[in-house]
Design a protein around this motif. Structure first.
Motif, PDB file in Angstrom:
ATOM      1  N   ASN A   1       0.616  -7.268  -3.144  1.00 28.54           N
ATOM      2  CA  ASN A   1      -0.629  -7.794  -2.584  1.00 28.54           C
ATOM      3  C   ASN A   1      -1.786  -7.618  -3.559  1.00 28.54           C
ATOM      4  OD1 ASN A   1       0.417  -8.634  -0.154  1.00 28.54           O
ATOM      5  ND2 ASN A   1       0.102  -6.643   0.821  1.00 28.54           N
TER       6      ASN A   1
ATOM      7  N   GLU B   1      -6.546  -7.578  -7.756  1.00 26.92           N
ATOM      8  CA  GLU B   1      -7.104  -6.233  -7.885  1.00 26.92           C
ATOM      9  C   GLU B   1      -6.457  -5.457  -9.028  1.00 26.92           C
ATOM     10  OE1 GLU B   1      -7.513  -4.217  -3.971  1.00 26.92           O
ATOM     11  OE2 GLU B   1      -7.188  -6.245  -3.235  1.00 26.92           O
TER      12      GLU B   1
ATOM     13  N   ALA C   1       2.060  -3.224  -1.063  1.00 28.13           N
ATOM     14  CA  ALA C   1       0.679  -3.013  -1.505  1.00 28.13           C
ATOM     15  C   ALA C   1       0.524  -3.429  -2.958  1.00 28.13           C
ATOM     16  CB  ALA C   1       0.301  -1.543  -1.338  1.00 28.13           C
TER      17      ALA C   1
ATOM     18  N   ARG D   1      -9.203  15.152  -2.107  1.00 28.53           N
ATOM     19  CA  ARG D   1      -8.343  14.543  -1.109  1.00 28.53           C
ATOM     20  C   ARG D   1      -8.861  14.827   0.295  1.00 28.53           C
ATOM     21  NH1 ARG D   1      -3.402  12.699  -2.920  1.00 28.53           N
ATOM     22  NH2 ARG D   1      -3.355  12.739  -5.177  1.00 28.53           N
TER      23      ARG D   1
ATOM     24  N   PRO E   1      -6.120   7.633  -1.603  1.00 30.02           N
ATOM     25  CA  PRO E   1      -5.827   8.990  -2.084  1.00 30.02           C
ATOM     26  C   PRO E   1      -6.295  10.079  -1.122  1.00 30.02           C
ATOM     27  CG  PRO E   1      -7.700   8.087  -3.276  1.00 30.02           C
ATOM     28  CD  PRO E   1      -7.256   7.026  -2.317  1.00 30.02           C
TER      29      PRO E   1
ATOM     30  N   VAL F   1      -2.863   9.553  -8.602  1.00 32.08           N
ATOM     31  CA  VAL F   1      -3.829   8.568  -8.111  1.00 32.08           C
ATOM     32  C   VAL F   1      -4.148   7.549  -9.203  1.00 32.08           C
ATOM     33  CG1 VAL F   1      -6.074   8.168  -7.084  1.00 32.08           C
ATOM     34  CG2 VAL F   1      -4.825  10.250  -6.546  1.00 32.08           C
ATOM     35  N   ARG F   2      -4.774   8.003 -10.265  1.00 29.29           N
ATOM     36  CA  ARG F   2      -5.156   7.048 -11.304  1.00 29.29           C
ATOM     37  C   ARG F   2      -5.465   7.765 -12.601  1.00 29.29           C
ATOM     38  NH1 ARG F   2     -11.433   6.012 -11.255  1.00 29.29           N
ATOM     39  NH2 ARG F   2     -12.049   8.061 -10.528  1.00 29.29           N
TER      40      ARG F   2
ATOM     41  N   SER G   1      -2.750   2.598  -0.412  1.00 28.06           N
ATOM     42  CA  SER G   1      -2.852   3.401  -1.626  1.00 28.06           C
ATOM     43  C   SER G   1      -4.110   4.253  -1.603  1.00 28.06           C
ATOM     44  CB  SER G   1      -2.905   2.482  -2.850  1.00 28.06           C
ATOM     45  OG  SER G   1      -1.948   2.865  -3.753  1.00 28.06           O
TER      46      SER G   1
ATOM     47  N   ILE H   1      -3.925  -7.016   6.293  1.00 27.59           N
ATOM     48  CA  ILE H   1      -3.979  -7.377   4.869  1.00 27.59           C
ATOM     49  C   ILE H   1      -3.712  -8.867   4.710  1.00 27.59           C
ATOM     50  CG2 ILE H   1      -2.774  -7.151   2.674  1.00 27.59           C
ATOM     51  CD1 ILE H   1      -2.423  -4.232   3.191  1.00 27.59           C
TER      52      ILE H   1
ATOM     53  N   VAL I   1      -0.416   5.289   2.538  1.00 31.96           N
ATOM     54  CA  VAL I   1       0.554   4.694   1.617  1.00 31.96           C
ATOM     55  C   VAL I   1       0.315   3.194   1.491  1.00 31.96           C
ATOM     56  CG1 VAL I   1       2.987   4.131   1.319  1.00 31.96           C
ATOM     57  CG2 VAL I   1       2.326   6.447   1.913  1.00 31.96           C
ATOM     58  N   VAL I   2       0.149   2.515   2.617  1.00 32.02           N
ATOM     59  CA  VAL I   2       0.015   1.064   2.580  1.00 32.02           C
ATOM     60  C   VAL I   2      -1.231   0.644   1.798  1.00 32.02           C
ATOM     61  CG1 VAL I   2      -0.360  -0.987   3.978  1.00 32.02           C
ATOM     62  CG2 VAL I   2       1.301   0.707   4.696  1.00 32.02           C
TER      63      VAL I   2
ATOM     64  N   PRO J   1     -10.614  -5.921   0.012  1.00 30.27           N
ATOM     65  CA  PRO J   1      -9.574  -5.564  -0.963  1.00 30.27           C
ATOM     66  C   PRO J   1      -8.347  -4.985  -0.268  1.00 30.27           C
ATOM     67  CG  PRO J   1     -11.349  -3.952  -1.015  1.00 30.27           C
ATOM     68  CD  PRO J   1     -11.770  -5.020  -0.056  1.00 30.27           C
ATOM     69  N   THR J   2      -7.177  -5.130  -0.906  1.00 29.30           N
ATOM     70  CA  THR J   2      -5.957  -4.570  -0.319  1.00 29.30           C
ATOM     71  C   THR J   2      -5.792  -3.096  -0.685  1.00 29.30           C
ATOM     72  OG1 THR J   2      -4.597  -5.144  -2.213  1.00 29.30           O
ATOM     73  CG2 THR J   2      -4.775  -6.774  -0.478  1.00 29.30           C
ATOM     74  N   LEU J   3      -6.363  -2.710  -1.817  1.00 28.02           N
ATOM     75  CA  LEU J   3      -6.274  -1.303  -2.204  1.00 28.02           C
ATOM     76  C   LEU J   3      -7.579  -0.629  -1.798  1.00 28.02           C
ATOM     77  CD1 LEU J   3      -4.787  -1.551  -5.815  1.00 28.02           C
ATOM     78  CD2 LEU J   3      -3.581  -1.201  -3.665  1.00 28.02           C
TER      79      LEU J   3
ATOM     80  N   SER K   1       1.234  13.620  -7.596  1.00 27.26           N
ATOM     81  CA  SER K   1       0.166  14.591  -7.791  1.00 27.26           C
ATOM     82  C   SER K   1       0.677  15.826  -8.512  1.00 27.26           C
ATOM     83  CB  SER K   1      -0.473  14.963  -6.458  1.00 27.26           C
ATOM     84  OG  SER K   1       0.520  15.187  -5.507  1.00 27.26           O
TER      85      SER K   1
ATOM     86  N   ASN L   1      -4.031 -10.540  -5.096  1.00 28.55           N
ATOM     87  CA  ASN L   1      -5.461 -10.527  -4.796  1.00 28.55           C
ATOM     88  C   ASN L   1      -6.306 -10.338  -6.044  1.00 28.55           C
ATOM     89  OD1 ASN L   1      -6.511 -11.062  -2.363  1.00 28.55           O
ATOM     90  ND2 ASN L   1      -6.983  -8.928  -1.832  1.00 28.55           N
TER      91      ASN L   1
ATOM     92  N   ASP M   1       3.532   1.848  -2.582  1.00 26.97           N
ATOM     93  CA  ASP M   1       4.124   0.907  -1.639  1.00 26.97           C
ATOM     94  C   ASP M   1       4.316  -0.448  -2.319  1.00 26.97           C
ATOM     95  OD1 ASP M   1       4.769   0.332   1.228  1.00 26.97           O
ATOM     96  OD2 ASP M   1       3.204  -1.159   0.918  1.00 26.97           O
TER      97      ASP M   1
ATOM     98  N   ASP N   1     -12.252   5.804  -4.734  1.00 26.23           N
ATOM     99  CA  ASP N   1     -12.655   6.473  -5.975  1.00 26.23           C
ATOM    100  C   ASP N   1     -13.472   5.550  -6.879  1.00 26.23           C
ATOM    101  OD1 ASP N   1     -10.522   4.860  -6.335  1.00 26.23           O
ATOM    102  OD2 ASP N   1      -9.336   6.260  -7.516  1.00 26.23           O
TER     103      ASP N   1
ATOM    104  N   ARG O   1      -9.797   1.527  -2.673  1.00 24.18           N
ATOM    105  CA  ARG O   1     -10.161   2.344  -3.838  1.00 24.18           C
ATOM    106  C   ARG O   1     -11.469   3.070  -3.609  1.00 24.18           C
ATOM    107  NH1 ARG O   1      -9.163   0.762  -9.063  1.00 24.18           N
ATOM    108  NH2 ARG O   1      -9.986   2.836  -9.272  1.00 24.18           N
TER     109      ARG O   1
ATOM    110  N   GLN P   1      -0.924  11.666   1.341  1.00 21.20           N
ATOM    111  CA  GLN P   1      -0.151  11.351   0.133  1.00 21.20           C
ATOM    112  C   GLN P   1       0.111  12.618  -0.669  1.00 21.20           C
ATOM    113  OE1 GLN P   1       0.370   8.157  -1.827  1.00 21.20           O
ATOM    114  NE2 GLN P   1      -1.230   6.810  -1.083  1.00 21.20           N
ATOM    115  N   LEU P   2      -0.900  13.483  -0.714  1.00 22.30           N
ATOM    116  CA  LEU P   2      -0.734  14.740  -1.449  1.00 22.30           C
ATOM    117  C   LEU P   2       0.396  15.554  -0.827  1.00 22.30           C
ATOM    118  CD1 LEU P   2      -1.893  16.638  -3.646  1.00 22.30           C
ATOM    119  CD2 LEU P   2      -3.310  17.647  -1.889  1.00 22.30           C
TER     120      LEU P   2
ATOM    121  N   LYS Q   1      -1.636   4.527  -9.260  1.00 18.52           N
ATOM    122  CA  LYS Q   1      -0.372   4.675  -8.569  1.00 18.52           C
ATOM    123  C   LYS Q   1      -0.461   3.896  -7.262  1.00 18.52           C
ATOM    124  CE  LYS Q   1       2.720   6.993  -5.832  1.00 18.52           C
ATOM    125  NZ  LYS Q   1       3.260   8.226  -5.283  1.00 18.52           N
ATOM    126  N   VAL Q   2       0.397   2.898  -7.126  1.00 18.47           N
ATOM    127  CA  VAL Q   2       0.466   2.151  -5.876  1.00 18.47           C
ATOM    128  C   VAL Q   2       1.922   2.222  -5.425  1.00 18.47           C
ATOM    129  CG1 VAL Q   2      -0.056  -0.012  -4.724  1.00 18.47           C
ATOM    130  CG2 VAL Q   2      -1.318   0.615  -6.771  1.00 18.47           C
TER     131      VAL Q   2
END
Lengths: 521, 318
Positions: A244, A250, A241, B97, B267, A210-211, B265, B155, B262-263, B166-168, A54, A248, A238, B172, B170, B271-272, A235-236
């Motif tokens: 995965n 994604e 993660a 966040r 936001p 983040v992205r 992802s 997961i 973290v696991v 989904p694993t992420l 960040s 998957n 882990d 956003d 998201r 994490q910040l 940004k991933v």
């Protein structure tokens, strides 16, 4: 899983030295894989990257991780780029030429290149963009490399002339650097946070750490590049993660897969692991001005005391190759393949110890996994293999936090790594020249330093090859750098994404220019 | 009620004082860490001259106490300053966040609290039955496993094997509330599994405690139905400890989710905070840290107040 791993055979090293044609034996392609479809427009590329923070900003002076390299190259163009054959080729510059002494370089800009707001690229934009990294108050990582520039001037709208303090035949390579994406001039500089670039993509969303979301520019001046409609970099952090998410579906591409579990990726029929040689190398610098490392025989003894094969197999899981105590990679121009490969030899190590007047040796090796992934394991392996040569290594584990501020360049024997540099001159100048900021071995070798200065302005290819060859020999035999291994570039991706047959192998991900070079299969 | 107001006021003043002390500690902590932002951002490519230039630009060449007082002055006027690293206003940096973190915490709380209460009541009611033992075993198992393990197991099954989620996470990319709830279901479920056990067991213990009281026996003798005894007679008197443990767990849902973020992802603020600590970006660390501390303090004060209201006896010293 071997069937869907794309293995890079060792490139023809002589081919590099000859500097002719396309180098490298190319990729061994499994049947039905990519590289066979012609590039086509469309689709979305989703990328999961481990780095990115960040605290990232668009200011090119602070670019320091892969997330920003990939974004930077997609949105901004550099004057030159590194082609798959390892040479620099014009990019935003249409052509360039050197004076006879290689101290004055004239870059001619392309007529058709424009920014995403429609403005044509001018010499003033280039000058402001380069100057952003120069000068007293610059905080840019490329500042040391630009210190050789004594003057920049424009000759009309499309020509930029650089005056250097001395000749430098490799000067065009400097402009491939990710710091040097060309921005718009504001008259007295650039707006470092402006999103307007000349690249194949524009930024739709930028959330640091983040992205980032990119959209293709249909009017991109560089024809035959920028194929995806949309690109999303996430940004991933882990590693599980990341893997995965790829399995998957994604994301389509991930960096830094975990070597321990990489085989699991291969079980997915839609996923492949890509790997090739790279100039990344792991190093244990010894301060050649500090006892006992000031004795070349002690340095040699340590170099013979490490089992490099074992390190490549057990720490790098085979994703690397043994190093020869000099930093020029086999993928690079002027690699000297006549040098004898150093190997684990405790008897020879003992011999060097006795020449140094010692029967045994006690040293402390400072390390942390930040130095490079697996640095602690490597140090422990080293400790074990060195025992046979009567060398006792005390592995001193340091905190990850602040390692490069507190340990690197300060402790006389520690772990470190280099991402590599595109040319022999840049590599040697950064870390082996006398007095260089990052001369991590505090090494001074007269012959080496003379050769470095002689080779730099030399425009004759063969004479340069000879000089860089000799310098590699000197570093190997006299230097304080113990370079046990080179790492491979490794990433994993979906089979729905296609790459050109020949990648630029300076760094992984087509030297981070993948966004404008790859396409949907 | 006068006494109650004084108690509340006292706690609020104490809370503000605590925040101030926390901010000082955080500042000292960042100062002690090796390296500063200039070194961290420039990383391995730092040279002494670039680091010095960067420090001067950021004002890091000022002595620490001056920087702290400058920052404090700004905060007292409601200005949290700009991130040293990216130059963006801390308030902007935090807003998305913060929303994400609160969203996930609320999501988890909305599931966890009723589930924990219900299970707590049921296990208290049917104590020492197979149901009670099974629930306790499950709860203890869930709370004993590290969060990342719970997350990976979820997961593995719900995402990789069955492909349901989904694993992420998201958030956003979510379109509408339903999609957001779907995308963040796995992290929310992880958090639920982690906090439910604690709340459920506290509810069970508190209720059992109250059920042993003479007035419950009296109610039973009078023939009051069992559900009335539990819900109307026992629960109100067991609320104080339950509310306390719920407040703690709510606070945890907001401040303790770094690993889960973290696991998946995700936001969020965690994490910040990690990013900001890594890069020694002290205005961001301070702002996030103060927010986390405020959540803890507020929830604790609220829990106190609700306990005081629910149980008049607590308002008077013994």
């Amino acid at each position: 899983m071997t069937t869907n791993r794309i293995l890079k055979t060792g490139p023809s090293r002589r081919g590099f030295i000859a500097g002719t044609a396309a180098v490298g034996a190319g990729l061994m392609l499994p049947a039905g894989a990519f590289g066979q479809t012609a590039p086509k427009k469309g689709g979305t590329l989703r990328v999961g990257l481990s780095k990115g923070s960040s605290s990232d900003s668009m200011d090119p002076a602070t670019f320091n991780n892969d997330f920003m390299f990939a974004t930077g190259y997609a949105v901004f163009n550099t004057l030159t780029e590194i082609a798959p054959d390892g040479t620099a080729k014009p990019n935003l510059a249409e052509s360039y030429e050197a004076s006879a002494d290689a101290a004055t370089w004239t870059f001619r800009l392309r007529e058709d290149a424009d920014f995403s707001d429609g403005k044509k690229v001018t010499a003033e934009d280039v000058i402001s963009s380069i100057r952003h990294h120069m000068g007293e108050d610059s905080k840019s990582g490329i500042k040391p490399l630009l210190a050789q520039i004594t003057g920049i001037r424009a000759d009309g709208d499309k020509v930029v002339i650089f005056e250097l303090e001395g000749g430098n035949a490799d000067f065009p390579f400097v402009f491939n650097d990710y710091h040097l994406g060309i921005r718009q001039s504001t008259g007295d500089g650039i707006d470092p946070h402006s999103l307007i670039g000349t690249g194949g993509f524009t930024i739709e969303t930028f959330e640091p750490g983040v992205r980032v979301e990119l959209k293709r520019r249909d009017d991109y001046w560089k024809k035959g590049y920028a194929h995806f409609d949309k690109v999303e970099i996430l940004k991933v952090g882990d590693v599980a993660a990341r893997m995965n998410a790829l399995m998957n579906g994604e994301v389509d591409v991930i960096d830094r897969p975990d070597y321990k579990t990489i085989d699991l990726l291969g079980r997915n029929p839609n996923v492949q692991v890509v790997t090739h040689d790279s100039p990344v190398h792991y190093i244990m610098p010894m301060h050649t001005d500090t006892a006992p490392y000031d004795d070349v025989n002690v340095r040699q003894a340590l170099k013979y005391g490490i089992d490099r094969e074992q390190m490549v197999q057990s720490v790098l899981y085979g994703y690397g190759s043994v190093g020869n105590d000099q930093p020029i990679a086999s993928t690079m121009l002027y690699y000297n393949d006549d040098l004898e490969q150093i190997a684990y030899d405790p008897e020879r190590a003992k011999h060097h110890l006795s020449k140094a007047g010692l029967s045994s040796l006690d040293v402390t090796l400072s390390t942390a996994d930040t130095a490079f992934n697996g640095a602690v394991d490597t140090s422990v392996l080293f400790k074990e293999s060195a025992k046979a040569a009567n060398i006792n290594i005390n592995v001193d584990r340091q905190p990850d936090d602040g390692y490069f501020s507190n340990v690197w360049l300060k402790k006389p024997f520690c772990g470190s790594y280099w991402g590599g540099r595109p040319t022999a001159d840049l590599m040697f100048t950064a870390a082996y020249a006398e007095g260089a900021d990052w001369n991590e071995t505090k090494w001074k070798n007269e012959r080496f330093n003379v050769l470095l200065l002689q080779a730099r302005p030399e425009l004759n290819h063969e004479r340069r090859a000879e000089m860089y060859g000799e310098m590699q020999k000197i570093v190997k035999e006299d230097g304080g750098a113990l370079i046990p291994a080179f790492g491979n570039a490794v990433w994993a991706m979906s089979k729905n994404i296609a790459m050109p047959e020949q990648l630029s192998e300076m760094w992984g991900f087509d030297s981070w220019r993948f966004i404008e070079r790859w396409w949907t299969a | 009620m006068h006494r109650l107001q004084k108690l509340i006021l006292g706690r609020l003043i104490f809370g503000v004082l605590t925040l101030f002390i926390i901010s000082a500690f955080m500042f000292i902590g960042i100062e002690i860490l090796p390296g500063d932002l200039a070194q961290q951002i420039l990383g391995q490519s730092a040279t002494p001259s670039t680091v010095a230039a960067f420090r001067a630009e950021l004002g890091l060449d000022q002595p620490p106490h001056i920087r702290y007082i400058d920052w404090l002055g700004g905060v007292l006027q409601g200005d949290f300053g700009n991130s040293l690293a990216s130059g963006r206003a801390v308030a902007d940096l935090l807003s998305t966040r913060l929303y994400n973190t609160i969203f996930l915490a609320t999501y988890a709380a909305v599931i966890a609290i009723p589930v924990a209460l219900t299970l707590g009541l049921l296990t208290a009611l049917w104590r020492h039955t197979v149901f009670d033992r099974g629930m306790n075993l499950g709860a203890l198992a869930a709370v004993s496993m590290p969060e990342f393990f719970v997350a990976y197991v979820l997961i593995l099954f719900l995402s990789i094997r069955f492909g349901w989620f989904p694993t992420l996470a998201r958030i956003d990319a979510a379109e509408g509330l339903g999609d957001a709830l779907y995308r963040t279901f796995l992290p929310a479920l992880t958090l639920v599994l982690v906090v439910v056990a604690h709340m459920m067991r506290m509810t069970r213990a508190a209720i059992i405690n109250v059920l042993a009281s003479p007035y419950i026996e009296m109610a039973q003798l009078k023939g009051v139905p069992w559900w009335r005894i539990i819900v109307l007679h026992a629960l109100p008197n067991a609320l104080a400890p339950i509310i306390n443990v719920m407040a703690l767990n709510l606070a945890y849902l907001i401040v303790g989710v770094v690993v889960v973020e973290v696991v998946f992802s995700y936001p969020g603020l965690g994490q910040l905070l990690v990013d900001a600590v890594t890069s020694r970006d002290f205005p961001v660390v301070q702002a996030v840290g103060l927010f986390f501390a405020t959540v803890y303090i507020t929830l604790n004060v609220l829990a106190d107040i609700i306990s005081l209201i629910s149980n008049p006896r607590l308002r008077h010293g013994r």
